[in-house]
Motif scaffolding. Sequence first.
Motif, PDB file in Angstrom:
ATOM      1  N   ASP A 159      32.569  38.342  37.740  1.00  0.00           N
ATOM      2  CA  ASP A 159      32.119  37.721  36.496  1.00  0.00           C
ATOM      3  C   ASP A 159      33.225  37.728  35.443  1.00  0.00           C
ATOM      4  OD1 ASP A 159      29.658  37.254  37.614  1.00  0.00           O
ATOM      5  OD2 ASP A 159      28.697  39.005  36.709  1.00  0.00           O
ATOM      6  N   ALA A 162      35.746  35.027  36.381  1.00  0.00           N
ATOM      7  CA  ALA A 162      35.184  33.708  36.114  1.00  0.00           C
ATOM      8  C   ALA A 162      35.194  33.391  34.621  1.00  0.00           C
ATOM      9  CB  ALA A 162      33.771  33.619  36.668  1.00  0.00           C
ATOM     10  N   ARG A 166      37.404  30.200  32.312  1.00  0.00           N
ATOM     11  CA  ARG A 166      36.866  29.155  31.448  1.00  0.00           C
ATOM     12  C   ARG A 166      37.568  29.091  30.092  1.00  0.00           C
ATOM     13  NH1 ARG A 166      32.056  31.245  33.905  1.00  0.00           N
ATOM     14  NH2 ARG A 166      31.689  32.652  32.133  1.00  0.00           N
TER      15      ARG A 166
END
Length: 256
Positions: A159, A162, A166
């Motif tokens: 997580d 990720a 972004r």
Amino acid sequence: MYAEERQQAIANEVRARGRVGVADLAVRFEVTGETVRRDLSVLARQGVVHRVHGGAVRPDVAAVVDEPDLAQREQSRLQEKTAIGAAAQAFVPPSGGSVLFDAGTTTLRAALALPADRELVTVTNAVPLAAYLATLPKCEVALIGGRIRGKTGAAVGADTVAAFGRLRVSVAFIGTNGLSVAHGLSTPDPDEAAAKQAMIGAANRVVVLADSSKFNREDLVSFGGLDDVDVIVTDRGLDDAFQTVLSDLDIEVVIA
């Protein structure tokens, strides 16, 4: 070239780069691999190099699996880290910019030196850093979550990676446990390495903050090559030969 001259040239290469390979040296000096291995054996007996599979490394290049606790590292080379943190302010963007802070005691020193009146969006996966940044009245703080490593206070995991994927920030201040030409930037923990690699990918400019004890050191997992680095801020203990190598790679080196 006489054997003694070649061995001296190899010794200089090891001092500058930290690691050499038999095949590369054989091509460079136009000799056989067996000749290079004999040269390395001579240098190893003299204590100049340490033999490894396929070549040799500097005796002080370490392959470390463990790392000291955060409290221990906070007190290590504190004067140098404080100076590095102050020098890093030259790369903080103007008001309205965004800054990513990696976990670490040297990056913390950069956060502690931030101007209180600078309006910044700050991003970090480090709990201690986020706690301090939240006290700055004009800083917006984004704490990236994940599993917290007790050793560093950093969030790691899929997580975390990720979330960094972004983002796009103006500059990232990255810490490292080791830095060498052959192995690049490295750290003992694979999950933290993945997070650091994602941070590098999220930044328009990568500024590595590392005291000179980190150079010619190799930890278990590489998370970036020297070609990923725009600037290195370090202290006066940096070896002149290594600084020349970095300059040849078009990396700006700032001595705090």
